[in-house]
Design an enzyme around this catalytic site. Structure first.
Site, mmCIF file in Angstrom:
data_model
loop_
_atom_site.group_PDB
_atom_site.id
_atom_site.type_symbol
_atom_site.label_atom_id
_atom_site.label_comp_id
_atom_site.label_asym_id
_atom_site.label_seq_id
_atom_site.Cartn_x
_atom_site.Cartn_y
_atom_site.Cartn_z
ATOM 1 N N HIS A 12 -10.934 22.486 -25.018
ATOM 2 C CA HIS A 12 -11.315 22.388 -26.436
ATOM 3 C C HIS A 12 -10.790 23.556 -27.294
ATOM 4 C CE1 HIS A 12 -15.261 24.630 -25.232
ATOM 5 N NE2 HIS A 12 -14.330 25.498 -25.567
ATOM 6 N N HIS A 59 -20.475 27.577 -29.492
ATOM 7 C CA HIS A 59 -20.028 28.959 -29.279
ATOM 8 C C HIS A 59 -20.718 29.892 -30.264
ATOM 9 C CE1 HIS A 59 -16.859 26.368 -27.625
ATOM 10 N NE2 HIS A 59 -16.462 27.377 -26.879
ATOM 11 N N HIS A 193 -9.841 30.467 -18.247
ATOM 12 C CA HIS A 193 -9.517 31.397 -19.332
ATOM 13 C C HIS A 193 -10.576 32.482 -19.432
ATOM 14 C CE1 HIS A 193 -12.093 28.452 -21.500
ATOM 15 N NE2 HIS A 193 -12.081 29.153 -22.616
ATOM 16 N N GLU A 240 -17.014 27.169 -18.424
ATOM 17 C CA GLU A 240 -17.138 25.941 -19.227
ATOM 18 C C GLU A 240 -16.904 24.691 -18.380
ATOM 19 O OE1 GLU A 240 -15.905 27.573 -23.698
ATOM 20 O OE2 GLU A 240 -14.393 26.513 -22.539
HETATM 21 C C1 DHB Z 1 -10.159 29.932 -26.760
HETATM 22 C C2 DHB Z 1 -10.660 29.023 -25.842
HETATM 23 C C3 DHB Z 1 -11.975 28.589 -25.918
HETATM 24 O O1 DHB Z 1 -12.553 27.742 -25.013
HETATM 25 C C4 DHB Z 1 -12.785 29.033 -26.943
HETATM 26 O O2 DHB Z 1 -14.031 28.537 -27.029
HETATM 27 C C5 DHB Z 1 -12.308 29.951 -27.871
HETATM 28 C C6 DHB Z 1 -10.983 30.393 -27.767
HETATM 29 C C7 DHB Z 1 -8.755 30.404 -26.700
HETATM 30 O O3 DHB Z 1 -8.026 30.041 -25.759
HETATM 31 O O4 DHB Z 1 -8.317 31.117 -27.593
HETATM 32 FE FE FE Z 2 -14.800 27.504 -25.419
#
Ligand code: DHB
Ligand code: FE
Length: 279
Positions: A12, A59, A193, A240
């Site tokens: 997302h 978030h 990530h 997540e």
């Molecule tokens: C990013 C990824 C995410 O899942 C998020 O909530 C905010 C930022 C990113 O890759 O920048």
């Molecule tokens: Fe996220």
């Protein structure tokens, strides 16, 4: 009766939403990301859901650190996109299905999953970016959506095992709703990530590809993965991915894989996407 026909899984990344909203999808950096959703946009036209149970995480936009429900269901009729600091995304409001949402709340809570019931909530990129990836930029979203929010932002998150079991309870709830509805369940967020700290930028391709494989073939074993493994191997935001287990738990044990896509990078994140159908 209502029936879950298929599940969709997708990252997302908020920058994907910005790329769509600012007309950058054809840029060299973004083109390969969006190409991974060409099949999906056609598939969803052919397999249009009446309602999506959209499992996502907020978030710190709707829920701040004053109150963070582990699992919440939104039972309202209409939800606005959230202002995440630079104005709300120019996407349509999401229309809910109050009657089905109330039925799910009753069924799932009586089934020992104590969902928080939320009437009004603004929806952040966790929900709107998956909608844009699958449906493009329509005037109105073509189906109803029941947002199901999961806390993966403030420690402690729910376990993968609990998420997988919640999926099974959601399935029982949908199966017992007395209206003919084609229902999809989406699991969003991930893949590997980490956005902050010394390991910011972490991507683990091997972890991600194994996760996709195991989500299809052996979700029961995958659901036993402890949360610390996600954090260590897939980064702090890799957690997540437990939301994907909710969607998978609502599906048959045996599923038909319609589409699988994996691409690095998009912003700080490995983008993963799958479509699984119940046979
Ligand atoms: C990013 C990824 C995410 O899942 C998020 O909530 C905010 C930022 C990113 O890759 O920048
Ligand atoms: Fe996220």
């Amino acid at each position: 009766m209502a029936k879950i026909s298929a599940s969709v899984y997708t990252s997302h990344v908020p920058a994907i939403g910005a790329a769509i909203d600012l007309g950058k999808t054809e840029q060299e950096y973004w083109q390969p990301v969006f190409a991974g959703y060409d099949y999906s946009k056609e598939w969803i036209k052919e397999n249009r859901p009446d309602v999506i149970l959209l499992v996502y995480n907020d978030h710190a936009n709707a829920f701040d650190s004053n109150f963070v429900p582990t699992f919440a269901i939104a039972t309202g009729d209409e939800f606005k996109p959230a202002d995440e600091g630079w104005g709300a995304r120019p996407v349509p409001n999401v229309k809910g299905h109050s009657r089905l949402a109330a039925h799910i709340a009753q069924s799932v809570i009586q089934d020992e999953f104590d969902l928080t019931v939320v009437n009004t909530i603004d929806l952040d990129h966790g929900l709107t970016v998956p909608m844009s990836l699958m449906f493009g930029q329509p005037e109105e979203w073509p189906c109803l959506v029941i947002p199901i929010a999961v806390n993966v932002v403030l420690y402690p998150p729910p376990s993968g095992k609990r998420c997988y079991a919640l999926g099974k309870a959601l399935r029982r709830a949908v199966d017992s709703f007395d209206e003919d509805l084609n229902v999809q369940i989406w699991g969003t967020g991930g893949m590997s990530h980490q956005l902050q700290g010394p390991r910011a930028g972490l991507i683990n391709r091997e972890f991600d590809l194994d996760f996709l494989e195991q989500l299809i073939a052996d979700p029961e074993t995958l659901s036993q993965k402890p949360h610390i493994d996600y954090v260590r191997l897939a980064g702090s935001e890799g957690i997540e991915l437990v939301m994907w287990l909710i969607a998978r738990g609502a599906m048959n044990d045996e599923v038909v894989e319609k589409h699988r896509f994996y691409h690095v990078p998009a912003s700080n994140t490995a983008v993963g996407h799958m479509i699984l159908e119940n046979s």
